[in-house]
Structures are given as C-alpha cells and as structure tokens.
Write a protein that holds these residues in place. Structure first.
Motif, PDB file in Angstrom:
ATOM      1  N   GLU A   1      29.576  32.203  37.027  1.00  0.00           N
ATOM      2  CA  GLU A   1      29.762  32.402  38.467  1.00  0.00           C
ATOM      3  C   GLU A   1      28.852  33.507  38.992  1.00  0.00           C
ATOM      4  O   GLU A   1      28.241  33.373  40.060  1.00  0.00           O
ATOM      5  CB  GLU A   1      31.229  32.753  38.751  1.00  0.00           C
ATOM      6  N   ALA A   2      28.752  34.597  38.224  1.00  0.00           N
ATOM      7  CA  ALA A   2      27.901  35.718  38.644  1.00  0.00           C
ATOM      8  C   ALA A   2      26.435  35.307  38.663  1.00  0.00           C
ATOM      9  O   ALA A   2      25.664  35.733  39.536  1.00  0.00           O
ATOM     10  CB  ALA A   2      28.106  36.914  37.718  1.00  0.00           C
ATOM     11  N   LEU A   3      26.050  34.473  37.715  1.00  0.00           N
ATOM     12  CA  LEU A   3      24.658  34.034  37.630  1.00  0.00           C
ATOM     13  C   LEU A   3      24.263  33.221  38.856  1.00  0.00           C
ATOM     14  O   LEU A   3      23.131  33.317  39.347  1.00  0.00           O
ATOM     15  CB  LEU A   3      24.442  33.220  36.356  1.00  0.00           C
ATOM     16  N   THR A   4      25.193  32.435  39.378  1.00  0.00           N
ATOM     17  CA  THR A   4      24.885  31.623  40.555  1.00  0.00           C
ATOM     18  C   THR A   4      24.663  32.482  41.802  1.00  0.00           C
ATOM     19  O   THR A   4      24.065  32.015  42.778  1.00  0.00           O
ATOM     20  CB  THR A   4      26.012  30.611  40.837  1.00  0.00           C
ATOM     21  N   GLN A   5      25.161  33.730  41.792  1.00  0.00           N
ATOM     22  CA  GLN A   5      24.886  34.634  42.905  1.00  0.00           C
ATOM     23  C   GLN A   5      23.415  35.036  42.933  1.00  0.00           C
ATOM     24  O   GLN A   5      22.868  35.365  43.986  1.00  0.00           O
ATOM     25  CB  GLN A   5      25.729  35.907  42.798  1.00  0.00           C
ATOM     26  N   MET A   6      22.788  35.008  41.745  1.00  0.00           N
ATOM     27  CA  MET A   6      21.406  35.464  41.621  1.00  0.00           C
ATOM     28  C   MET A   6      20.392  34.333  41.691  1.00  0.00           C
ATOM     29  O   MET A   6      19.322  34.471  42.270  1.00  0.00           O
ATOM     30  CB  MET A   6      21.205  36.219  40.293  1.00  0.00           C
ATOM     31  N   THR A   7      20.721  33.215  41.052  1.00  0.00           N
ATOM     32  CA  THR A   7      19.739  32.138  40.915  1.00  0.00           C
ATOM     33  C   THR A   7      20.401  30.802  40.659  1.00  0.00           C
ATOM     34  O   THR A   7      21.489  30.728  40.089  1.00  0.00           O
ATOM     35  CB  THR A   7      18.770  32.449  39.754  1.00  0.00           C
ATOM     36  N   GLY A   8      19.701  29.755  41.046  1.00  0.00           N
ATOM     37  CA  GLY A   8      20.135  28.401  40.720  1.00  0.00           C
ATOM     38  C   GLY A   8      19.261  27.773  39.662  1.00  0.00           C
ATOM     39  O   GLY A   8      19.379  26.573  39.375  1.00  0.00           O
ATOM     40  N   GLU A   9      18.370  28.584  39.070  1.00  0.00           N
ATOM     41  CA  GLU A   9      17.371  28.049  38.145  1.00  0.00           C
ATOM     42  C   GLU A   9      17.569  28.484  36.694  1.00  0.00           C
ATOM     43  O   GLU A   9      16.841  28.024  35.818  1.00  0.00           O
ATOM     44  CB  GLU A   9      15.966  28.466  38.610  1.00  0.00           C
ATOM     45  N   LEU A  10      18.512  29.376  36.443  1.00  0.00           N
ATOM     46  CA  LEU A  10      18.721  29.867  35.081  1.00  0.00           C
ATOM     47  C   LEU A  10      20.120  29.540  34.580  1.00  0.00           C
ATOM     48  O   LEU A  10      21.085  29.577  35.352  1.00  0.00           O
ATOM     49  CB  LEU A  10      18.533  31.389  35.023  1.00  0.00           C
ATOM     50  N   GLU A  11      20.214  29.242  33.292  1.00  0.00           N
ATOM     51  CA  GLU A  11      21.516  29.103  32.641  1.00  0.00           C
ATOM     52  C   GLU A  11      21.530  30.019  31.444  1.00  0.00           C
ATOM     53  O   GLU A  11      20.500  30.262  30.797  1.00  0.00           O
ATOM     54  CB  GLU A  11      21.760  27.655  32.226  1.00  0.00           C
ATOM     55  N   LEU A  12      22.718  30.539  31.138  1.00  0.00           N
ATOM     56  CA  LEU A  12      22.845  31.535  30.085  1.00  0.00           C
ATOM     57  C   LEU A  12      23.359  30.915  28.786  1.00  0.00           C
ATOM     58  O   LEU A  12      24.378  30.226  28.776  1.00  0.00           O
ATOM     59  CB  LEU A  12      23.797  32.649  30.546  1.00  0.00           C
ATOM     60  N   SER A  13      22.643  31.176  27.711  1.00  0.00           N
ATOM     61  CA  SER A  13      23.070  30.734  26.381  1.00  0.00           C
ATOM     62  C   SER A  13      23.899  31.839  25.764  1.00  0.00           C
ATOM     63  O   SER A  13      23.393  32.726  25.081  1.00  0.00           O
ATOM     64  CB  SER A  13      21.838  30.449  25.496  1.00  0.00           C
ATOM     65  N   LEU A  14      25.202  31.833  26.068  1.00  0.00           N
ATOM     66  CA  LEU A  14      26.108  32.902  25.632  1.00  0.00           C
ATOM     67  C   LEU A  14      26.998  32.362  24.521  1.00  0.00           C
ATOM     68  O   LEU A  14      27.750  31.411  24.721  1.00  0.00           O
ATOM     69  CB  LEU A  14      26.971  33.382  26.810  1.00  0.00           C
ATOM     70  N   TYR A  15      26.903  32.956  23.349  1.00  0.00           N
ATOM     71  CA  TYR A  15      27.643  32.447  22.192  1.00  0.00           C
ATOM     72  C   TYR A  15      29.106  32.834  22.297  1.00  0.00           C
ATOM     73  O   TYR A  15      29.441  33.855  22.838  1.00  0.00           O
ATOM     74  CB  TYR A  15      27.053  32.998  20.896  1.00  0.00           C
TER      75      TYR A  15
END
Length: 258
Positions: free
Chosen positions: A244-258
C-alpha cells in the motif's frame, strides 16, 4: 560387419563430443577480477545509500518519476520492475570494522545477496559463490533497493506472547492482542534507491501494527502454535502494508519481500 558398425557408432559419438566441446564458451580469464570489482563497487554503493537515508524528522512523501521507470522497463522489455529490500539497521553497519549482521527477527526485510556480500567482505564463508553474488548484484531485478528505516527501536517490535498461553490458545485457536500477546509495531519510512546511480528516487511513510486477533489451525497440515501464528500474521500484514505504501510513491515498482 558388426565391428564396422560399432566403429562407426564410436566415431559418430566422438565427433558429437568434439562438436559440443567446440561450441562451449571459453572460460573468462578475467572473471575473478570482474567479480571483485563488482562486489567492491556494490559495497561502496551500499555505504553511499546508508549515508543518504533520511531520518523521520527530515522525511516527507516524495513520488517516483514513473516516466523514467517506464523507460527502464521498456529498455529491459519487462512487464514489471522489481525492487529488493534491506533494513536500515543492517545497512548502516556496512563499512564498519566488524561484520555487518542483520537482526534475525527482521530477516524477512533483508535481501539475501546483501547478507552474503557482508559475509564475503568480512572474510567469512558466504553461502553463494562470488560469481553468483556478482550476478545478482548486477541483475536488473536487483537494480532498485527499498530501505526500511524505523523511527526508533521502541517503534520496531515484533509481537510477543504474554505468559506463553499456548495450552489455552490451542483450544480456542484465536489469539487476542493485549490479552494473549503484545502487538507488534513498526513505524517509519520506506525509501527507494536506484543502485545503478545510488540516488534516492522516492519515499513514503509506513505504519504497521498487529491485527487485533489472529486465528490459526492447531491440527492438520498447516497447524501452528500461538507464537508462530502471531509472528507470521504480523509479517504478512507488514507485506500488505508495504504494498500500500509503495503505491503512494509509484505504480511502476513491485517489492520482492521475503
């Protein structure tokens, strides 16, 4: 006739092997030097990024330049751009005399290649070969790095059981925050960097707190005890909040969080 046929088969097999041998690439005599250069450059880059990460007091929401990210995506012919992650408390140790070691409780925040790099730089055995580390450091899916920086240790805690009530919870299979466990909490910021330039791209606040209740199975293939259940639930909630926080910054990146 039989002997002639056997000789023909052997000759054909030999020619096949020779052809395969000729098609194999020559070993790169400079591979070791290239690996060392890539590893040293990445190590310096991590230190540069660590020195730039802002404190909470200096932070404000900054959006990424999505047009620039779309250009990178087009160049690499990718449907998505992925980012790796690292905990600031681990990142900030890089460059100090002692080996940088991540907190095992927050291992899910740390890109495993960064951990292997820290071991290698400290002269310790690394689980990955230098060539593998070099590959992942330079891979396009490793170009972007999300740094998680908590505001303080008090605002960075995993959930913890109260008086270890496992027997009681095993009957109900529901843990209640404040009654059965102290809620986990993480308050801070996500900061995105381009590792190719070591420049900060964007940043956003992140707030995570344990859910009020955690329901879990005590029997069957997916059974858990209360401690694992509340910890796993917090980590899954953490991942959803980062998305959710990432969408505040960008619509072009996804996080590979283990």
């Amino acid at each position: 006739m039989k002997n002639q046929l056997t000789l023909a088969v052997i000759a054909a097999f030999a020619l096949c092997l020779a052809g395969c041998a000729c098609s194999c690439p020559e070993p790169d005599p400079e591979a070791a030097a290239k690996s060392k250069a890539a590893i040293d450059d990445a190590w310096t880059g991590f230190q540069t990024i660590a020195a730039d990460v802002p404190t909470a007091a200096d932070s404000k929401l900054i959006e990424c330049d999505d047009s620039a990210l779309r250009k990178v995506k087009k160049e690499h012919k990718r449907a998505k751009l992925w980012a790796k992650s690292i905990d600031y408390d681990f990142l900030s140790q890089m460059g100090k005399d002692k080996q940088a070691k991540p907190d095992p409780d927050w291992a899910f925040l740390n890109w495993d290649t960064a951990e292997q790099l820290a071991k290698l730089k400290a002269g310790k055995p690394a689980g990955k070969r230098e060539g593998d580390i070099r590959y992942w450091l330079g891979h396009d899916e490793s170009r972007y790095l999300v740094v998680f920086r908590a505001e303080s240790k008090r605002q960075k805690k995993l959930p913890k059981l109260i008086d270890d009530p496992k027997a009681f919870l095993s009957k109900r299979a529901t843990a209640v925050a404040g009654e059965h466990y102290k809620p986990g909490v993480w308050e801070g910021w996500m900061v995105v960097y381009d590792r190719e330039t070591d420049k900060r791209l964007c940043q956003a606040p992140l707030s995570v707190k344990s859910r009020s209740e955690v329901t879990f199975k005590t029997r069957g293939a997916f059974q858990k005890d209360a401690e694992d259940a509340v910890a796993d639930d917090f980590k899954q909630h953490f991942k959803s909040r980062t998305a959710e926080a990432l969408t505040q910054m960008t619509g072009e990146l996804e996080l590979s969080l283990y």
